[in-house]
Design an enzyme around this catalytic site. Structure first.
Site, short mmCIF file in Angstrom:
data_model
loop_
_atom_site.label_atom_id
_atom_site.label_comp_id
_atom_site.label_asym_id
_atom_site.label_seq_id
_atom_site.Cartn_x
_atom_site.Cartn_y
_atom_site.Cartn_z
N PHE A 82 -119.90 5.56 39.32
CA PHE A 82 -120.21 4.28 39.05
C PHE A 82 -121.87 4.06 38.82
O PHE A 82 -122.41 3.98 39.89
CB PHE A 82 -119.91 2.75 39.10
CG PHE A 82 -119.42 1.90 38.13
CD1 PHE A 82 -118.80 1.93 37.32
CD2 PHE A 82 -120.33 0.90 38.23
CE1 PHE A 82 -118.62 0.96 36.08
CE2 PHE A 82 -120.45 -0.23 37.13
CZ PHE A 82 -119.39 -0.19 36.31
N ASP B 197 -116.01 7.53 29.33
CA ASP B 197 -115.61 7.71 30.98
C ASP B 197 -114.30 8.47 30.46
O ASP B 197 -114.07 9.26 30.68
CB ASP B 197 -115.76 6.21 31.09
CG ASP B 197 -114.90 6.07 32.91
OD1 ASP B 197 -115.54 6.91 33.58
OD2 ASP B 197 -114.95 5.31 32.93
N ARG C 199 -128.12 -4.33 33.07
CA ARG C 199 -128.42 -3.58 31.50
C ARG C 199 -129.56 -3.24 31.21
O ARG C 199 -130.17 -2.62 31.12
CB ARG C 199 -127.12 -4.84 30.43
CG ARG C 199 -126.74 -4.45 30.65
CD ARG C 199 -125.67 -5.00 29.31
NE ARG C 199 -124.47 -5.65 29.09
CZ ARG C 199 -123.47 -4.74 29.04
NH1 ARG C 199 -123.15 -3.91 28.77
NH2 ARG C 199 -121.70 -5.56 28.99
N GLU D 35 -122.82 5.62 21.36
CA GLU D 35 -122.15 5.16 23.36
C GLU D 35 -122.80 5.27 24.72
O GLU D 35 -123.49 6.61 24.21
CB GLU D 35 -121.35 5.27 23.11
CG GLU D 35 -120.11 5.31 24.20
CD GLU D 35 -119.69 3.67 24.45
OE1 GLU D 35 -120.64 2.55 24.10
OE2 GLU D 35 -118.59 3.40 24.08
N ASP D 36 -123.23 4.01 25.37
CA ASP D 36 -124.25 4.32 26.68
C ASP D 36 -122.95 6.01 26.98
O ASP D 36 -123.54 6.61 27.90
CB ASP D 36 -123.70 3.11 27.15
CG ASP D 36 -122.16 2.68 27.90
OD1 ASP D 36 -121.25 3.23 27.14
OD2 ASP D 36 -122.48 1.78 28.74
P1 IMP Z 1 -113.27 4.65 28.55
O1 IMP Z 1 -113.01 3.85 26.70
O2 IMP Z 1 -113.38 4.68 29.68
O3 IMP Z 1 -114.73 5.24 27.55
O4 IMP Z 1 -115.69 3.40 28.76
C1 IMP Z 1 -116.33 3.41 28.35
C2 IMP Z 1 -117.53 1.88 28.97
O5 IMP Z 1 -116.63 1.66 29.74
C3 IMP Z 1 -118.40 1.95 28.23
O6 IMP Z 1 -118.96 1.49 27.01
C4 IMP Z 1 -119.05 1.40 29.37
O7 IMP Z 1 -118.95 0.01 28.83
C5 IMP Z 1 -117.88 1.19 30.81
N1 IMP Z 1 -118.11 2.80 31.48
C6 IMP Z 1 -117.18 3.05 32.04
N2 IMP Z 1 -118.30 3.90 32.93
C7 IMP Z 1 -119.39 2.83 34.05
C8 IMP Z 1 -119.86 2.96 33.77
O8 IMP Z 1 -120.36 3.69 34.93
N3 IMP Z 1 -120.94 2.13 34.78
C9 IMP Z 1 -120.90 1.42 33.50
N4 IMP Z 1 -119.71 0.91 32.84
C10 IMP Z 1 -118.90 2.03 32.65
#
Ligand code: IMP
Length: 183
Positions: free
Chosen positions: A156, A107, A169, A103-104
């Site tokens: 962000f 969050d 990206r 995963e990138d």
């Molecule tokens: P989560 O479900 O809230 O943990 O979100 C995960 C996804 O939100 C990641 O795979 C990203 O695609 C996106 N995301 C969360 N934070 C960022 C950020 O700072 N920049 C870009 N995408 C983000």
């Protein structure tokens, strides 16, 4: 002259060199864990944000792995929106397999919680997570990646797979956008 994407970056948070060095370390640690248990994992990239990270990471594995991808959607703009939806499932079966999700960023943690559940529902033996970035301050569900590249503040970020409205990206580093880009 037309604008280039790096013009929109306020500052670089993590350079390409820092990310490459960390990927080598992560691959060595991950490989050792699987190797100790004589396991060939399926390394599953979460589209699209994991692509550059996954490509860099798997270069440093010396033992056999399988790779696949899954696509889920949960995010629009800069705020998370509740439940995730599976847009593209894996081609390989994860039944009885050891899955390593790539995963990138973690969050809120909602996406990974759902995806982890999905793999166990499909009969995976074991599910581990490697994330390039972790933003622990933003967490709303109790989930932790097993391997983390970098822990970052609540900001962000874009680049190295991460987007803002599908752009940036392809930046080879992680950066923070200029405030006027959101305006
Ligand atoms: P989560 O479900 O809230 O943990 O979100 C995960 C996804 O939100 C990641 O795979 C990203 O695609 C996106 N995301 C969360 N934070 C960022 C950020 O700072 N920049 C870009 N995408 C983000």
């Amino acid at each position: 002259m037309s604008k280039i994407i790096s013009d929109d970056i306020d500052h670089v948070l993590l350079s390409e060199e820092q990310i490459e060095t960390r990927c080598k370390e992560l691959a060595a640690a991950i490989e050792k864990d699987y190797e100790d248990r004589h396991i060939t994992p399926i390394v599953v990239g979460m589209l699209k944000g994991s692509v550059p990270f996954m490509a860099e990471l798997i270069k440093y594995f010396r033992h056999p792995i399988e790779i696949d991808f899954i696509s889920v959607s949960s995010y629009q703009g800069t705020e998370s929106v509740g439940d995730v939806k599976i847009d593209k499932d894996m081609d390989l079966s994860s039944k009885g397999k050891n899955v390593l999700i790539v995963e990138d960023i973690v969050d809120t943690g909602r996406t990974l919680r759902e995806v982890k559940k999905l793999f166990y529902n499909k009969g995976a033996e074991d599910v581990k997570i490697v994330a390039l970035l972790d933003k622990p301050e933003r967490r709303v569900v109790d989930i932790q990646a097993d391997y983390i590249g970098f822990t970052i503040p609540n900001e962000f970020v874009v680049g190295y797979g991460l987007d803002y409205n599908q752009r940036y990206r392809n930046l080879p580093y992680i950066g923070v956008l200029k405030p006027e880009v959101y305006a």
